[in-house]
Each structure stands twice: as structure tokens, then as C-alpha cells.
Design an enzyme around this catalytic site. Structure first.
Site, PDB file in Angstrom:
ATOM      1  N   SER A  85       0.897  -1.199   0.008  1.00  0.00           N
ATOM      2  CA  SER A  85       0.067  -0.133  -0.071  1.00  0.00           C
ATOM      3  C   SER A  85       0.675   1.468  -0.035  1.00  0.00           C
ATOM      4  O   SER A  85       1.793   1.386  -0.977  1.00  0.00           O
ATOM      5  CB  SER A  85      -0.902   0.100   1.153  1.00  0.00           C
ATOM      6  OG  SER A  85      -2.080   0.895   0.955  1.00  0.00           O
ATOM      7  N   HIS A 218      -7.991  -5.696   0.048  1.00  0.00           N
ATOM      8  CA  HIS A 218      -6.502  -4.706   0.261  1.00  0.00           C
ATOM      9  C   HIS A 218      -5.652  -5.656   0.948  1.00  0.00           C
ATOM     10  O   HIS A 218      -4.302  -5.193   0.924  1.00  0.00           O
ATOM     11  CB  HIS A 218      -7.023  -3.620   0.520  1.00  0.00           C
ATOM     12  CG  HIS A 218      -6.136  -2.563   0.598  1.00  0.00           C
ATOM     13  ND1 HIS A 218      -5.408  -2.180  -0.723  1.00  0.00           N
ATOM     14  CD2 HIS A 218      -5.219  -1.719   1.406  1.00  0.00           C
ATOM     15  CE1 HIS A 218      -4.303  -1.193  -0.349  1.00  0.00           C
ATOM     16  NE2 HIS A 218      -4.162  -1.082   0.769  1.00  0.00           N
TER      17      HIS A 218
END
Length: 245
Positions: A85, A218
């Protein structure tokens, strides 16, 4: 730099960059599983845990400059970079700076982030506290014990908000592509990164690109640590072989 499982005899190092709101111990088990074959370093950003009294850095370029300065003493052997991320784009900016100094990584493993040039105007860092907490719950990457402890959660929110600001205000600056290979990793149901956006990392290297798509959102990697570790191990071993060929 945090080094939870020192592997002084390892031929190569892996430097790990946490996600927004994350901290170095997120990679504790990755380091344990990769030792002693790889010496794993995890970057501890300011503003959390033992660095909680330091101001959070809300800029990816500034973070990258600071990381490079701290990383130079550890570049006495071949190294690869892994980031998730926010950590992925930060690792990319660190790789750019190191290559400009003539220090080419074995490779960059960029997880859970769209290609740097892909613009998306996210504004989670502007949400109020309740909105930011809702965003953390939506992404399912924060420990349930923390999410259920309202007092503790609100203590760490400034750190989370600062990291989100760094990630969401990042602006790609055109420049030479990396010469090292890049591996993109993404979850097939990631609400923040489409497969096409992850595939866009290919344009940022002349050293070869591969894309791994795993089941999950995610934080797909939380459910695939053994597979991820084997992928890293195989990638570094292959690149080490090519360096010595």
C-alpha cells in the site's frame, strides 16, 4: 530500521515498508520465516510505537529521502525492496533514489498499490475521526482488538491520518524507469486497486515485470503469508543467480 531476526550470514537483504498506519512489527513473521536465508529489515516510520513522540511525516518524497539516509549503512550486500500500500509507492521512490546513486536493488515487490502514474483523488485523510475509523474497518487490515478499543484507537488516529495524507497527496514525477525488475502483487477484490492499475507498474521498469493476483481484498497478504514468503524467497534467489551469472 528494525531487524527482528538478524541473519548475519545471509547473502541478501529484504527491506520491508509498512502500509498507512502500519508499523515495523507487521513484518515480524515475514522476517522469521525468511531467516536465516534472508536478512529482513522493516522500516519504522516516525509517529508510532517507540517513535510515537516524533512528528508523522506527511510526504512520500520526504519519507523516501529519510529512508535512503537510514538505509545506506545496510547496503553492504544485495537487497530487494517490498512494500504494501503506502509502503509500495514509498519503496518505489526509495528505489528511484538508490538507482540514481548507482545502488541498484535486486528488485521491487510492490503490493496493494496502483502504478505510480495512475492518479486517483482519494480524500480519506480529510474525514473526521469516525469516518476514518469506518475506512479502517472497510479495508479489514487493522487488528480487531485495536478497532474495539476506542480510547487506544483515537490515540493512533493522528498517525493513521498523516500516513493517509502522504499516500493520497503523492504525485508521480516523471523520470527514468527503474532498471531492476518489478513484481506487482494485488488482491483480486481490492477496493483500492484494480488489476489494470496494478498491471500499470510494468511501465516503470526496463528490468522485467510480473503480476501476481491473489484471492482477497486490500490486505490479501494477511491470509497468504506462507505463499508470499515463498514468492519473495524464490524471486530473490532467482535475481541473485542472475547477478552472479
Amino acid at each position: 530500521m528494525r531487524r527482528f531476526h538478524p541473519a548475519d550470514g545471509a547473502a541478501a537483504r529484504l527491506v520491508c515498508f509498512p502500509h498507512a498506519g502500519g508499523s515495523a512489527p507487521y513484518f515480524y513473521h515475514v522476517g522469521r520465516l525468511l531467516a536465516p536465508g534472508l536478512d529482513v529489515l522493516a522500516v519504522q516510520y516516525p509517529g508510532r510505537q517507540e517513535r510515537r513522540h516524533e512528528p508523522v511525516i506527511e510526504s512520500v518524497p520526504e519519507l523516501a529521502d529519510r529512508v535512503v539516509a537510514e538505509l545506506r549503512p545496510w547496503l553492504d550486500r544485495p537487497f530487494a525492496l517490498f512494500g504494501h500500500s503506502l509502503g509500495a509507492v514509498l519503496a518505489y521512490e526509495v528505489a528511484r533514489r538508490l538507482e540514481a546513486e548507482g545502488r541498484r536493488p535486486l528488485g521491487l515487490l510492490a503490493s496493494g498499490h496502483r502504478a505510480p502514474h495512475v492518479e486517483r483523488h482519494d480524500t480519506a485523510h480529510l474525514l473526521d475521526d469516525d469516518g476514518l475509523i469506518a475506512e479502517l474497518r472497510r479495508l479489514s487490515g487493522t487488528d480487531d482488538a485495536l478497532l474495539d478499543d476506542d480510547e487506544l484507537l483515537r490515540l493512533v488516529l493522528p498517525c493513521v491520518r498523516g500516513d493517509y495524507k502522504a499516500a493520497e497527496t503523492y504525485a508521480y514525477r516523471p523520470g527514468p524507469p527503474l532498471s531492476c525488475p518489478v513484481v506487482g502483487l494485488t488482491g483480486d477484490a481490492d477496493p483500492l486497486v484494480s488489476v489494470a492499475e496494478a498491471r500499470g507498474w510494468a511501465r516503470h521498469t526496463t528490468g522485467g515485470f510480473e503480476l501476481d493476483i491473489l484471492p482477497g481484498g486490500h490486505f490479501y497478504l494477511n491470509d497468504h503469508v506462507p505463499a508470499l514468503v515463498e514468492r519473495i524467497r524464490a524471486f530473490v534467489a532467482r535475481e541473485m543467480t542472475s547477478v552472479h551469472a
